[in-house]
Design an enzyme around this catalytic site. Structure first.
Site, mmCIF file in Angstrom:
data_model
loop_
_atom_site.group_PDB
_atom_site.id
_atom_site.type_symbol
_atom_site.label_atom_id
_atom_site.label_comp_id
_atom_site.label_asym_id
_atom_site.label_seq_id
_atom_site.Cartn_x
_atom_site.Cartn_y
_atom_site.Cartn_z
ATOM 1 N N CYS A 206 0.866 -1.184 0.000
ATOM 2 C CA CYS A 206 0.000 0.000 0.000
ATOM 3 C C CYS A 206 0.896 1.225 0.000
ATOM 4 O O CYS A 206 1.733 1.387 0.883
ATOM 5 C CB CYS A 206 -0.904 -0.017 1.234
ATOM 6 S SG CYS A 206 -1.746 1.548 1.535
ATOM 7 N N CYS B 176 -3.192 7.597 -1.716
ATOM 8 C CA CYS B 176 -4.501 7.709 -2.371
ATOM 9 C C CYS B 176 -5.583 8.265 -1.453
ATOM 10 O O CYS B 176 -6.518 8.918 -1.920
ATOM 11 C CB CYS B 176 -4.955 6.360 -2.892
ATOM 12 S SG CYS B 176 -3.634 5.278 -3.403
ATOM 13 N N THR C 126 -4.031 4.596 7.401
ATOM 14 C CA THR C 126 -3.020 4.253 6.408
ATOM 15 C C THR C 126 -2.161 5.467 6.091
ATOM 16 O O THR C 126 -2.668 6.495 5.661
ATOM 17 C CB THR C 126 -3.724 3.776 5.123
ATOM 18 O OG1 THR C 126 -4.338 2.533 5.403
ATOM 19 C CG2 THR C 126 -2.756 3.613 3.980
ATOM 20 N N GLU D 223 -0.172 1.316 9.347
ATOM 21 C CA GLU D 223 -1.407 1.906 9.865
ATOM 22 C C GLU D 223 -1.190 2.368 11.300
ATOM 23 O O GLU D 223 -0.359 1.788 12.016
ATOM 24 C CB GLU D 223 -2.562 0.896 9.829
ATOM 25 C CG GLU D 223 -3.309 0.855 8.506
ATOM 26 C CD GLU D 223 -2.569 0.140 7.401
ATOM 27 O OE1 GLU D 223 -1.762 -0.762 7.723
ATOM 28 O OE2 GLU D 223 -2.766 0.471 6.212
ATOM 29 N N HIS E 69 -12.555 5.819 -2.965
ATOM 30 C CA HIS E 69 -11.560 4.865 -2.471
ATOM 31 C C HIS E 69 -11.889 3.433 -2.913
ATOM 32 O O HIS E 69 -10.990 2.612 -3.068
ATOM 33 C CB HIS E 69 -11.391 4.976 -0.948
ATOM 34 C CG HIS E 69 -9.989 4.603 -0.522
ATOM 35 N ND1 HIS E 69 -8.868 5.192 -1.045
ATOM 36 C CD2 HIS E 69 -9.530 3.671 0.343
ATOM 37 C CE1 HIS E 69 -7.784 4.646 -0.519
ATOM 38 N NE2 HIS E 69 -8.161 3.718 0.333
ATOM 39 N N TYR F 35 -9.272 0.822 -5.187
ATOM 40 C CA TYR F 35 -8.898 -0.587 -4.979
ATOM 41 C C TYR F 35 -8.905 -1.388 -6.283
ATOM 42 O O TYR F 35 -8.283 -2.442 -6.359
ATOM 43 C CB TYR F 35 -9.840 -1.235 -3.941
ATOM 44 C CG TYR F 35 -9.433 -0.963 -2.513
ATOM 45 C CD1 TYR F 35 -9.013 0.301 -2.113
ATOM 46 C CD2 TYR F 35 -9.452 -1.970 -1.555
ATOM 47 C CE1 TYR F 35 -8.627 0.551 -0.811
ATOM 48 C CE2 TYR F 35 -9.071 -1.733 -0.247
ATOM 49 C CZ TYR F 35 -8.669 -0.467 0.120
ATOM 50 O OH TYR F 35 -8.282 -0.224 1.415
ATOM 51 N N CYS G 111 -4.925 -0.314 -7.146
ATOM 52 C CA CYS G 111 -3.774 -0.701 -6.306
ATOM 53 C C CYS G 111 -3.711 -2.201 -6.068
ATOM 54 O O CYS G 111 -2.659 -2.818 -6.191
ATOM 55 C CB CYS G 111 -3.793 0.066 -4.988
ATOM 56 S SG CYS G 111 -4.990 -0.516 -3.770
ATOM 57 N N GLU H 208 -6.905 -5.700 4.296
ATOM 58 C CA GLU H 208 -7.313 -4.390 3.789
ATOM 59 C C GLU H 208 -8.265 -4.531 2.605
ATOM 60 O O GLU H 208 -9.160 -3.709 2.419
ATOM 61 C CB GLU H 208 -6.090 -3.564 3.397
ATOM 62 C CG GLU H 208 -6.457 -2.122 3.114
ATOM 63 C CD GLU H 208 -5.250 -1.267 2.796
ATOM 64 O OE1 GLU H 208 -4.512 -1.612 1.862
ATOM 65 O OE2 GLU H 208 -5.045 -0.265 3.487
#
Ligand code: SF4
Ligand code: FE
Length: 483
Positions: free
Chosen positions: A100, A104, A191, A257, A292, A296, A299, A447
């Protein structure tokens, strides 16, 4: 300075006076900490790639607000083409880091705030959009990384924010002053907060009138007085302290995180984007979550590309690459991964302009995208483990491989095809282990389940956006039903 180099970014984070805790101690220099550093390297890639001419089109855009070329992670989407490029950029970064890369959440918060502050001002005559644009321009001009902080701890899930036994379980305004507000609470699972210059705080769910103090959004530097972070543990995190990059699997990159605590923090008026206009809390959540969930589809696909590649290499090193069931498993992994990507691209291509002028994704397709992400990476990991074989979790350490007595034994007995050194075979298995069970499993597996909202949150949105009435009407028309 519209674009920072990776090195300038690292130094800019080093200068911040963040209050960070891990293993019960304050981390004096997070930038140099061996457990935390790989996560900083991942964000650094968003700066390094933006400097490379071959990636300029994906990694940067010309901002209509500054007139300058800015990093796409600070950009306000001006078209569906921008939305598509965002997903492609995220796939590229997933491929380069297998982790990650954190930046973003700020980009998604930017675009959700842009339209929601505009809508709030239209209704209430407030100045949130102006505040937000000033903040956004500052971030674009200085190429800052911004954390988008939404998730509150939430306590008893059956109770509204104001009904909780402890009023701080949702972040809220505790004092209103002439020059700003004072807030208290926390944001969980943050994150990249650690690797950010600024934090945008948003409410975690839609709010009612009695929860107006919880309908608050603002931005602050991460080292503002009263903000501190407690770093979350990851499986196998202390392997990074052992000195073997091989045993870590992906020693260079990672994610991180933190629980971010706001201990009576002052927010000046010009950094406030929502303050009690509770009906816009849900709008902000829906838009941020939508963006978001689109993310996904980029990413996780990029990380999936690395995992599929690693499984294929492991099969070659075993001498199993030509077996038909191995080929079929790699096809299945590819099919699943590209299905995730297809949804990420589709919700972008079907985007539309908001009243404020920026572009929003198609919310139904973005939620379908993320719902698939709660499932397919698990199947991709299962197939990767199947192909990798049990050695992925039983292989000895690098120290044993380097030992004069044990090394030759390991080389002899853990060899696959004769032309491949055992070390290479172990390295690829460690990478798969890292993605399936190690530090990167946070980003690729759990995640995928809970990041950008847990599966049920998408199902609620799918039911709202699915337009069942229209589908019923189509059926009745063809069946010649007159009511
Ligand atoms: Fe970006 Fe993906 Fe990490 Fe979210 S989970 S911050 S979209 S890399
Ligand atoms: Fe995430």
């Amino acid at each position: 300075m519209a674009l920072m180099t990776g090195e300038q970014y690292i130094e800019s984070i080093r200068k911040l006076n963040m209050e960070v805790y891990m293993f019960g101690k304050r981390v004096e220099s997070p930038v140099d900490d061996p457990i935390l550093r790989p996560s900083l390297n991942s964000v650094r890639m968003t700066y390094d790639l933006a400097q490379m001419p071959e990636y300029q089109d994906l990694m940067t855009a010309v901002s209509p607000y500054t007139g300058e070329r800015v990093n796409r992670f600070t950009h306000i989407h001006q078209s569906t083409e921008d939305l598509v490029k965002k997903v492609k950029m995220q796939r590229l970064l997933g491929q380069q880091t297998a982790a990650c890369f954190q930046r973003c959440v700020g980009m998604d918060a930017f675009n959700a705030e842009f339209s929601t502050t505009y809508d709030t001002d239209q209704k209430y005559g407030t100045h949130y959009h102006e505040n937000f644009r000033k903040f956004m321009t500052y971030c674009q001009e200085n190429d800052l990384t911004v954390d988008g902080a939404m998730t509150d701890p939430k306590g008893d899930r059956s109770k509204a924010p104001s009904q909780q036994a402890d009023p701080d379980l949702f972040l809220h305004v505790v004092e209103r002053r002439a020059d700003g507000i004072v807030v208290r609470g926390a944001k969980a699972h943050q994150t990249g907060a650690l690797n950010s210059h600024e934090i945008i705080v948003m409410p975690t769910q839609s709010m009612k009138a009695e929860d107006a103090d919880y309908a608050v959004s603002f931005a602050l530097p991460v080292d503002a007085k009263g903000i501190y972070m407690i770093i979350g543990r990851q499986s196998c995190d202390t392997r990074k302290l052992e000195g073997s990059e091989m045993d870590v699997g992906n020693a260079e990159f990672g994610g991180v995180e933190a629980l971010v605590v706001f201990d009576d923090v002052f927010v000046p008026n010009d950094r406030i984007f929502l303050n009690g206009e509770y009906e816009f809390a849900g709008v902000l959540v829906e838009r941020f979550a939508g963006y978001h969930r689109q993310s996904y589809g980029g990413c996780k696909v990029g990380v999936g590309d690395v995992l599929i590649g690693a499984a294929a290499v492991a099969a070659e090193y075993n001498g199993a690459a030509k077996a038909s069931h191995i080929k079929d498993k790699l096809i299945e992994m590819t099919h699943l991964n590209e299905t995730l990507y297809a949804c990420g691209i589709a919700c972008s291509a079907e985007g539309h302009p908001t009243e404020s002028g920026n572009y929003l994704i198609d919310l139904l397709l973005a939620n379908v995208c993320k719902q698939n992400v709660t499932r397919f990476p698990y199947e991709i990991v299962r197939l990767a483990e199947d192909i990798a074989g049990g050695l992925m979790v039983t292989a000895p350490s690098e120290a044993d491989l380097r030992d004069p007595k044990l090394g030759p034994v390991i080389e002899k007995y853990l060899k696959g095809v004769d032309s491949v050194p055992t070390e290479n075979r172990l390295r690829i298995l460690r990478l798969i282990e890292n993605l399936a069970l190690g530090t990167a499993a946070v980003g690729y597996r759990t995640e995928s389940m809970h990041g950008a909202g847990s599966p049920q949150a998408q199902r609620i949105m799918i039911s709202r956006q699915g337009n069942l009435e229209h589908k019923k009407a189509l059926a009745k028309k063809l069946a010649h039903i007159k009511e």
